[in-house]
Design a protein around this motif. Structure first.
Motif: not given
Length: 493
Positions: A143-167
């Motif tokens: 919960d502290a301040g930080f930077l979240l960098v998600v590279d190659q985000f297109e890989e998310v669209f190959t994940a399970d639909a439920d896990e993708r929604a939670c992510f």
């Protein structure tokens, strides 16, 4: 020429062969001699003391956080990214494959951020990967301040639909709390992010597209790493590299790979065009990478790779073959396509996919042999591809479908063992075959109807003639007719 004549340096291959031609010498023989001399010089330079210094070029690998001091050409994007993050908590960086999105994030952004950074690739388990990375933030609770960098985000669209929604939900919660979120996504997936209900609001005004590098930026990316390491590039080498990278942004990683090889083959403070050509240049870098990826594929995947590269080639008619931009709808998304995109040999953008550089068409022997094998069959396939696309665009207008010889040629191609028609092409051929069967059945029906009509008319004519004969016989019985005929003068005669 003066330095070459005095033995102080090897002339470039182009200059040497031009001199041989001017003197009417045997070009092939002197070309072989030039390559032998260049190879010997390269061997000596590699063995010379002080030649083991690490090249300042990453080659085909992306720049990492430790490469910030030699990452040049994208300073303007990094500055824009930092200014956006000062105002917003959600930013998306997008560009075609090979344009340097990962390098911008790793070597450009991360070293200039002072707060804790969580850098991850989502893969097929994005939520689990994110949890693992967050847990690694020792001394910094989530919960502290930080930077979240998600590279190659297109890989998310190959994940399970439920896990993708939670992510997606986790990203939005982080953005709404104290974290800042940066997504790096391939250009052909940027629209998918904007259209997705869970991300639409957050990404609507958050996109930073990576524009093609200017000539000055390309020059900086090629020259400055060597300059900072105490070496320079010969002007002829810089001009050659600039020409090879111009208008082909996917070629820059291969140019730096060729420079990495040239660096290793160079003794002294100047990287020369001769040394670059001796290592094979950008052509050898791309051909070697393509052959390496192809060699790791299973036989069915190799057949798919052949089909992919033949689609990416524009066939010349009396002119050299060129790269062809293939719309996404023409290619069925498969792991084989993804492998060549990850290897930067195929560039994926918003409008479609294309070869990273024209040199693959002539420089990769395997592709050259594929293109030379049966160009008539390739042209039949290319016409089929265009016809199928036109049929889909015209809302499947029957008039566009194949008939006659065109259909026979296309079916003959599709029956080949090496043919791999895509989904639209198979649909088009099936519709064409069904139309031909329907037209042939309609023709048979018309013929049967015509025959029945003719038979009916014939029967009607016979019936009419019979009726007339009977009516005639009723009015004039046969005996009366014989009497009248026997009493007639002409009958007597």
């Amino acid at each position: 020429m003066s330095d070459a004549a005095s033995g102080r340096k090897l002339p470039t291959r182009a200059v040497a062969l031009a001199y041989v031609r001017a003197c009417d010498g045997p070009v092939a023989e002197w070309d072989r001699r030039w390559h032998e001399a260049a190879a010997e010089l390269s061997s000596r330079r590699r063995a010379a003391p002080g030649s083991a210094a690490a090249p300042p070029y990453p080659g085909l690998a992306a720049f990492g956080a430790g490469d910030a001091g030699r990452f040049f050409g994208r300073e303007d994007v990094v500055d824009l990214l930092l200014s956006r993050l000062a105002e917003a908590r959600f930013v998306v960086v997008s560009g075609p494959s090979g344009s340097g999105v990962t390098s911008v994030l790793r070597a450009g952004l991360v070293p200039r951020v002072r707060q804790p950074v969580v850098f991850l690739r989502p893969g097929r388990r994005p939520l689990a990967e994110c949890a693992t990375r967050l847990a690694a933030l020792t001394g910094n609770p989530p919960d502290a301040g930080f930077l979240l960098v998600v590279d190659q985000f297109e890989e998310v669209f190959t994940a399970d639909a439920d896990e993708r929604a939670c992510f997606f939900a986790a990203l939005l919660r982080a953005e709404q709390a104290s974290a800042r979120v940066v997504l790096g996504v391939r250009a052909d997936f940027a629209d998918a992010c904007v259209r997705h209900p869970a991300l639409a609001e957050a990404t609507r005004n958050a996109l930073i597209p990576l524009e093609p590098l200017t000539a000055g930026q390309v020059r900086a990316a090629l020259v400055r790493p060597a300059a900072d390491a105490g070496r320079g590039l010969e002007n002829a080498l810089v001009a050659t590299l600039m020409a090879e990278v111009a208008r082909q942004p996917g070629a820059l990683p291969f140019a730096t790979e060729a420079l990495r090889r040239t660096w290793q083959a160079t003794q002294g403070v100047t990287l020369t065009l001769a040394a670059y050509e001796a290592t094979g240049g950008i052509t050898a870098a791309m051909a070697g990478a393509a052959e390496a990826v192809y060699g790791r594929l299973a036989p069915p995947e190799q057949a798919e790779a052949r089909s992919l590269f033949l689609r990416l080639a524009g066939l010349g008619d009396g002119t050299p073959d060129t790269r062809r931009l293939v719309p996404h709808a023409e290619l069925d998304p498969t792991p084989v396509v993804a492998r060549f995109v990850r290897a930067r040999l195929v560039t994926a953008g918003r409008t479609g996919l294309e070869l990273a550089h024209d040199t693959l068409l002539d420089g990769w022997p395997r592709l050259r042999s594929w293109l030379a094998a049966d160009r008539d069959a390739l042209r039949v396939h290319r016409r089929l591809t265009e016809a199928a696309a036109l049929w889909e665009a015209s809302h499947r207008e029957p008039a566009v479908l194949y008939r006659g010889r065109q259909l026979d040629e296309a079916l003959s191609w599709a029956d080949r063992a090496d043919a791999r028609p895509n989904t639209p092409e198979r649909r088009f051929l099936r519709a064409s075959v069904e139309l031909r069967a329907a037209e042939e059945m309609a023709t048979r029906r018309r013929r049967r109807l015509s025959a029945a009509t003719a038979l009916t008319a014939l029967l009607a004519a016979v019936s009419t003639a019979t009726a007339i004969r009977r009516r005639w016989a009723g009015r004039f019985p046969a005996a009366t007719v014989r009497q009248r005929t026997s009493g007639h003068p002409s009958a007597a005669g």
